[in-house]
Design an enzyme around this catalytic site. Structure first.
Site, PDB file in Angstrom:
ATOM      1  N   ASP A 207      14.016  47.518  68.694  1.00  0.00           N
ATOM      2  CA  ASP A 207      13.728  48.450  69.777  1.00  0.00           C
ATOM      3  C   ASP A 207      12.210  48.569  69.972  1.00  0.00           C
ATOM      4  O   ASP A 207      11.459  48.683  68.987  1.00  0.00           O
ATOM      5  CB  ASP A 207      14.318  49.828  69.398  1.00  0.00           C
ATOM      6  CG  ASP A 207      14.289  50.818  70.530  1.00  0.00           C
ATOM      7  OD1 ASP A 207      14.981  50.582  71.529  1.00  0.00           O
ATOM      8  OD2 ASP A 207      13.579  51.837  70.423  1.00  0.00           O
TER       9      ASP A 207
ATOM     10  N   GLU B  79      14.236  34.888  54.023  1.00  0.00           N
ATOM     11  CA  GLU B  79      14.615  34.918  52.604  1.00  0.00           C
ATOM     12  C   GLU B  79      16.134  34.895  52.437  1.00  0.00           C
ATOM     13  O   GLU B  79      16.644  34.634  51.361  1.00  0.00           O
ATOM     14  CB  GLU B  79      14.123  36.218  51.953  1.00  0.00           C
ATOM     15  CG  GLU B  79      12.644  36.244  51.655  1.00  0.00           C
ATOM     16  CD  GLU B  79      12.233  37.656  51.229  1.00  0.00           C
ATOM     17  OE1 GLU B  79      13.096  38.450  50.781  1.00  0.00           O
ATOM     18  OE2 GLU B  79      11.032  37.957  51.370  1.00  0.00           O
TER      19      GLU B  79
HETATM   20  C1  NOJ Z   1      14.777  51.233  74.286  1.00  0.00           C
HETATM   21  C2  NOJ Z   1      16.233  51.583  74.189  1.00  0.00           C
HETATM   22  O1  NOJ Z   1      16.973  50.521  74.708  1.00  0.00           O
HETATM   23  C3  NOJ Z   1      16.413  52.865  74.945  1.00  0.00           C
HETATM   24  O2  NOJ Z   1      17.768  53.183  75.130  1.00  0.00           O
HETATM   25  C4  NOJ Z   1      15.685  53.958  74.215  1.00  0.00           C
HETATM   26  O3  NOJ Z   1      15.754  55.142  74.978  1.00  0.00           O
HETATM   27  C5  NOJ Z   1      14.217  53.595  74.005  1.00  0.00           C
HETATM   28  N1  NOJ Z   1      14.026  52.250  73.587  1.00  0.00           N
HETATM   29  C6  NOJ Z   1      13.598  54.487  72.957  1.00  0.00           C
HETATM   30  O4  NOJ Z   1      14.090  54.167  71.696  1.00  0.00           O
END
Ligand code: NOJ
Length: 571
Positions: free
Chosen positions: A238, A287
């Site tokens: 993310d 790894e």
């Molecule tokens: C990207 C994620 O896909 C989204 O759903 C989220 O709100 C933001 N990152 C923050 O984590």
């Protein structure tokens, strides 16, 4: 011959959701390393909305497990599951309080382990989310930071600063939250005594971590190992472009920064130093036996900068949001496809195509909605699945679902919408629970429909359920099933190259709306992005088309209907 969806040999498999009648292969995923990910079709499960196993109206790990036969019959190679970790759910689980615990809303650690093992038995790999840019405000570190005094070491794991202005009453810089408003929130050191500010590029309940802090790095390495030890095949990272902020936290210097996401460098995104972290993570992935992968959710200002995330010693894949954002027009599509292939080839990586996800309006709606939107969405999917590289599908796109735009106000939960000033509908509309069967909401989303789904599904989804489409070759589900099968069967599809067929002879219609590419051996994909038919010489035997196509012309020509893609081979 008139062809709809299926062109050859439609076969009936077991109904969706029933136990597999075909024995699942034993997992060999963690034996010899194979670059399986270079052309894998990976299905995104937004867990809250995929399938509810325990009847509380919210999707969960058990629900995914019960639907593995469906995913297997659909023909995907892997599943990416959005966060299911302990969380107060301020952002649907992207506010993680503890990455090594499963939130009770979604099940238990045992459920996660059972799901991984069972998916492997079905021949499906599992990718889990990791959310390193921020934690939940409920994370033990953030609570410690709030309890500590200004400038105490406990605050160093996050980004705390004093404010500007005579009394520190203004945020430390001009950065804006992706969800709207300033990216800073001021805390009270003691009741009634305003103090430092902390950075949150998303919701205030998601404080940004300080990735220059060794403990932050060490903790995340542990988290990766924790899930790798449990057998996951990879991670979706993310905000993979966000962990490092420019030194000194300089102002961006302009407003509406988020609109520039993906087109300009911001001081809090896509900083060069972030690549060090990805290189280290790659060492950890390597790894482990088998190829364990990482896919970056990275918004980079150009395809060149995006390619930096998939250099040989970094991550395996990065979502191609440039492709996703391209309008349904020939020159734009051709340019983005060419640039994507060119830039990823510079670093030896495949391209990772995507049309929808849980943050973006579903592509049926983006392409105009209604019949036109669906026609284009089907054509776009078939085009995407013929391109070299890997593809991500977002749950429900295989059913041709559109964005739900009329959800009752009081049910909306997305923090992005709650913070937006323009009254935008937010992301709940692409997160409505999937319709599995039956004739009314929640369409068998919960066992025996015992509860409402956390968001209601529209009445017209009755015709869109998995059950309604399963045996209909002309349905969108029929189209995806056949396309995924052909991707496995045809040697030309998957990883590799394409050649544009500039010399395609157009007998009637506008060449300005035609895309034709060839893939060796013996495969041609034709795409008509226009609103009028185009007649060409038939490029081979029809394998599959996104619309009805009359292949039976005696003169060896074929009419490509508006908004259509067709696959042809020389077999
Ligand atoms: C990207 C994620 O896909 C989204 O759903 C989220 O709100 C933001 N990152 C923050 O984590």
């Amino acid at each position: 011959m008139t062809v709809t969806g299926h062109a050859r040999g439609a076969t009936r498999t077991q109904p969706p959701g029933s136990p597999a009648t075909v024995p699942a292969p034993a997992s060999a995923f963690h034996g010899e390393a194979t670059p399986w990910w270079r052309d894998a079709v990976i299905y995104q499960v937004y867990i809250r909305s995929f399938a509810d196993g325990n009847g509380d109206g919210v999707g969960d790990l058990l629900g995914i497990r019960t639907r593995l036969p469906y995913l297997r019959a659909l023909g995907v190679d892997a599943v990416w599951i959005t966060p299911f970790y302990a969380s107060p759910m301020a952002d649907g689980g992207y506010d993680v309080a503890e990455h090594r615990e499963v939130d009770p809303l979604f099940g238990t650690l045992g459920d996660a382990e059972a799901l991984i093992a069972e998916a492997h038995r079905h021949g499906i790999r599992i990718i889990v989310d990791v959310v390193p840019n921020h934690t939940s405000a409920a994370h033990r570190w953030f609570r410690e930071a709030l309890d500590a005094a200004p400038r105490d070491a406990a605050r160093d794991r996050y980004i705390f600063r004093t404010g500007r202005g005579a009394h520190g009453e203004l945020p430390p810089n001009d950065w804006e939250s992706v969800f709207g408003g300033p990216a800073w929130t001021r805390i009270a050191e003691r009741p009634g005594e305003p103090g430092e500010w902390y950075l949150h590029l998303f919701d205030p309940a998601q404080p940004d971590l300080n990735w220059r802090h060794p403990e932050v790095r060490a903790e995340h390495e542990e988290i990766l190992r924790f899930w790798l030890d449990r057998g996951v095949d990879g991670f979706r990272i993310d905000v993979a472009h966000g962990m490092i902020k420019a030194d000194g936290l300089p102002d961006a210097g302009f407003t509406n920064q988020i609109q520039m996401l993906g087109s300009t460098v911001l001081p809090y995104f896509d900083q060069d130093e972030v690549h060090e972290i990805h290189r280290r993570w790659r060492e950890i992935l390597d790894e482990y036996p088998g190829e364990r992968i990482a896919v970056a959710e990275a918004w980079a200002p150009s395809l060149e900068r995006l390619a930096a995330y998939v250099r040989p010693d970094e991550l395996h894949q990065a979502f191609n949001f440039h492709f996703l954002g391209t309008p349904w027009q020939r020159d734009e599509l051709r340019a983005v496809i060419e640039d994507s292939l060119r830039t990823s080839a510079l670093v030896g990586a495949p391209t990772t195509w995507v049309l929808s996800n849980h943050d973006i309006r579903r592509h049926v709606t983006r392409y105009g909605g209604g019949e036109e939107g669906l026609r284009r969405a089907r054509a776009a999917a078939l085009m995407m699945l013929a391109l070299p590289g890997s593809a991500y599908l977002y749950q429900g796109e295989e059913l041709g679902l559109e964005e739900v735009l009329d959800l009752p106000e009081e049910l909306l939960q997305d923090p992005q919408r709650l913070r937006s000033e323009d009254g935008s509908s937010g992301r709940d509309g692409c997160r409505v629970p999937l319709p599995w069967g039956g004739s009314g909401s929640p369409y068998n989303f919960t066992p025996l429909n015992i509860a409402n789904g956390w968001l209601p599904a529209p009445a017209h989804w009755r015709e869109k359920t998995v059950e309604a489409q399963w045996d209909d070759a002309a349905s969108t589900l029929g189209l995806y099933r056949k396309a995924l099968k052909l991707r496995r069967d045809l040697a030309a599809l998957g990883d590799g190259k394409l050649d544009w067929r500039e010399d395609t002879e157009v007998l009637a219609g506008d060449v300005q709306h035609l895309l034709v590419f060839h893939r060796a051996p013996g495969f041609v994909c034709t795409v008509n992005v226009g609103t009028k038919p185009i007649t060409i010489r038939r490029p081979g035997a029809l394998e599959l088309a996104s619309v009805d196509l009359d292949e039976a012309t005696p003169d060896g020509t074929v009419v490509l209907p508006p908004d259509s893609t067709a696959w042809w081979t020389d077999r």
